[in-house]
Motif scaffolding. Structure first.
Motif, PDB file in Angstrom:
ATOM      1  N   ILE A 154       0.853  -1.197   0.000  1.00 17.53           N
ATOM      2  CA  ILE A 154       0.000   0.000   0.000  1.00 17.53           C
ATOM      3  C   ILE A 154       0.882   1.238   0.000  1.00 17.53           C
ATOM      4  O   ILE A 154       1.601   1.508   0.963  1.00 17.53           O
ATOM      5  CB  ILE A 154      -0.944   0.010   1.215  1.00 17.53           C
ATOM      6  CG1 ILE A 154      -1.919  -1.161   1.127  1.00 17.53           C
ATOM      7  CG2 ILE A 154      -1.704   1.326   1.302  1.00 17.53           C
ATOM      8  CD1 ILE A 154      -2.856  -1.293   2.303  1.00 17.53           C
ATOM      9  N   THR A 155       0.828   1.986  -1.089  1.00 16.41           N
ATOM     10  CA  THR A 155       1.697   3.155  -1.244  1.00 16.41           C
ATOM     11  C   THR A 155       0.916   4.409  -1.625  1.00 16.41           C
ATOM     12  O   THR A 155       1.494   5.388  -2.059  1.00 16.41           O
ATOM     13  CB  THR A 155       2.759   2.899  -2.327  1.00 16.41           C
ATOM     14  OG1 THR A 155       2.092   2.579  -3.566  1.00 16.41           O
ATOM     15  CG2 THR A 155       3.658   1.744  -1.938  1.00 16.41           C
ATOM     16  N   CYS A 156      -0.395   4.381  -1.459  1.00 17.14           N
ATOM     17  CA  CYS A 156      -1.217   5.491  -1.942  1.00 17.14           C
ATOM     18  C   CYS A 156      -1.060   6.732  -1.067  1.00 17.14           C
ATOM     19  O   CYS A 156      -0.641   6.658   0.087  1.00 17.14           O
ATOM     20  CB  CYS A 156      -2.686   5.089  -1.973  1.00 17.14           C
ATOM     21  SG  CYS A 156      -3.308   4.540  -0.393  1.00 17.14           S
ATOM     22  N   ALA A 157      -1.401   7.881  -1.636  1.00 16.80           N
ATOM     23  CA  ALA A 157      -1.420   9.130  -0.897  1.00 16.80           C
ATOM     24  C   ALA A 157      -2.558   9.096   0.119  1.00 16.80           C
ATOM     25  O   ALA A 157      -3.569   8.417  -0.080  1.00 16.80           O
ATOM     26  CB  ALA A 157      -1.622  10.301  -1.859  1.00 16.80           C
ATOM     27  N   TYR A 158      -2.398   9.856   1.182  1.00 13.08           N
ATOM     28  CA  TYR A 158      -3.320   9.804   2.309  1.00 13.08           C
ATOM     29  C   TYR A 158      -3.751  11.227   2.650  1.00 13.08           C
ATOM     30  O   TYR A 158      -2.901  12.086   2.928  1.00 13.08           O
ATOM     31  CB  TYR A 158      -2.609   9.129   3.466  1.00 13.08           C
ATOM     32  CG  TYR A 158      -3.348   9.121   4.765  1.00 13.08           C
ATOM     33  CD1 TYR A 158      -4.448   8.300   4.945  1.00 13.08           C
ATOM     34  CD2 TYR A 158      -2.932   9.920   5.821  1.00 13.08           C
ATOM     35  CE1 TYR A 158      -5.123   8.283   6.143  1.00 13.08           C
ATOM     36  CE2 TYR A 158      -3.595   9.903   7.018  1.00 13.08           C
ATOM     37  CZ  TYR A 158      -4.697   9.089   7.185  1.00 13.08           C
ATOM     38  OH  TYR A 158      -5.363   9.071   8.371  1.00 13.08           O
ATOM     39  N   ILE A 159      -5.038  11.492   2.601  1.00 13.44           N
ATOM     40  CA  ILE A 159      -5.534  12.865   2.727  1.00 13.44           C
ATOM     41  C   ILE A 159      -6.680  12.926   3.738  1.00 13.44           C
ATOM     42  O   ILE A 159      -7.563  12.066   3.734  1.00 13.44           O
ATOM     43  CB  ILE A 159      -6.047  13.387   1.363  1.00 13.44           C
ATOM     44  CG1 ILE A 159      -4.933  13.321   0.318  1.00 13.44           C
ATOM     45  CG2 ILE A 159      -6.608  14.801   1.480  1.00 13.44           C
ATOM     46  CD1 ILE A 159      -5.430  13.479  -1.100  1.00 13.44           C
ATOM     47  N   GLU A 160      -6.663  13.942   4.591  1.00 14.56           N
ATOM     48  CA  GLU A 160      -7.807  14.248   5.442  1.00 14.56           C
ATOM     49  C   GLU A 160      -8.504  15.471   4.861  1.00 14.56           C
ATOM     50  O   GLU A 160      -7.853  16.433   4.481  1.00 14.56           O
ATOM     51  CB  GLU A 160      -7.382  14.533   6.881  1.00 14.56           C
ATOM     52  CG  GLU A 160      -6.960  13.307   7.652  1.00 14.56           C
ATOM     53  CD  GLU A 160      -6.763  13.602   9.127  1.00 14.56           C
ATOM     54  OE1 GLU A 160      -6.867  14.791   9.518  1.00 14.56           O
ATOM     55  OE2 GLU A 160      -6.507  12.659   9.890  1.00 14.56           O
TER      56      GLU A 160
END
Length: 268
Positions: free
Chosen positions: A24-30
């Protein structure tokens, strides 16, 4: 990691503490944006009015004992039942995975949910993250199946993989139901393994209303899988893995497997 055959226990052990082991290498956004999704096809007021008319027609049938009128009532009632379980409603979006490789968590929705049910915020936040990361892994498994994980965006392999993922040639409702059943039941299993009983029970409670009876409501499949889990957790995990495998080759076949596990005497 090869995702064609899913080892759900291994996945759930690593999906939060060491996601790199799963690739799992996806970008992470709040995001503080408040978003809704609308489900259902029919306006509640119109369905209610039709119900009142059906009651009046039933009175007329009982008074006249007219066989033709009785058949008319039966036909209209069956049509009304289908509308009843597809009344429109809006639901807050808690998280989203997109094919650009981003996971977005809508924190205001999460805060509202945990406050409404008096939940542990961190646990609820993590459980939604598990759901979205399972979507990520599901998408990656489809890409692997079409040999498109390292293919160029314009390549035939990549285009075929994306077309399949978005449900080309399949019923859109079936595709949504399969995807969400896989991600949400995986989240349910994670909650159970972590000892978050309240969160796991909430997943079941949210499916007790009429909304979950929609044949292609995204979480409809959860009802049968949760019921199976209560009877036999091992069988439920095996059914989940079988559903995962089927979803990589045929959305229709995967949806058929969901229907096999539906609770008895319920629509869907």
């Amino acid at each position: 990691m090869i995702l064609q055959t899913m080892d759900i226990k291994y996945i759930l052990q690593h999906i939060l503490p060491s996601p790199e082991m799963l690739g799992i290498t996806c970008a992470y956004i709040e995001s503080e944006t408040v978003r809704y999704k609308q489900y259902g096809s029919y306006d509640a007021v119109a369905v209610q009015r039709e119900g009142v008319r059906l009651l009046a027609l039933l009175d007329e049938v009982e008074q006249t004992q007219d066989a033709r009128l009785w058949r008319k009532w039966q036909s209209r009632y069956q049509a009304w039942q289908k509308k009843l379980i597809q009344i429109k409603f809006k639901a807050l979006v808690h998280g989203k995975y997109n094919e650009a490789g981003e996971i977005i968590l809508y924190v205001n929705a999460l805060r509202e949910e945990f406050a409404k049910y008096n939940l542990d915020y961190v646990a609820y936040y993590q459980s939604v993250l598990v759901h979205e990361r399972l979507h990520y892994l599901h998408h990656e498994a489809v890409m692997q199946r079409f040999h498109a994980t390292t293919a160029a965006v314009q390549s035939a392999e990549y285009k075929k993989a994306q077309a399949y993922w978005f449900g080309a040639g399949a019923d859109a409702g079936y595709v949504r139901t399969v995807k969400e059943t896989l991600a949400e039941f995986g989240r349910f299993l994670w909650c159970r393994e972590q000892g978050y009983t309240e969160l796991a029970e909430l997943a079941i409670q949210n499916l007790s209303g009429v909304r979950a009876y929609y044949p292609t409501y995204p979480y409809a499949g959860m009802r049968g899988f949760c019921a199976l889990y209560e009877k036999n957790p091992t069988s439920a995990v095996s059914a989940w893995e079988e559903l995962w495998q089927a979803s990589l080759t045929s959305w229709q076949e995967a949806y058929r497997l969901i229907k096999l596990h539906k609770p008895q005497n319920k629509p869907f």
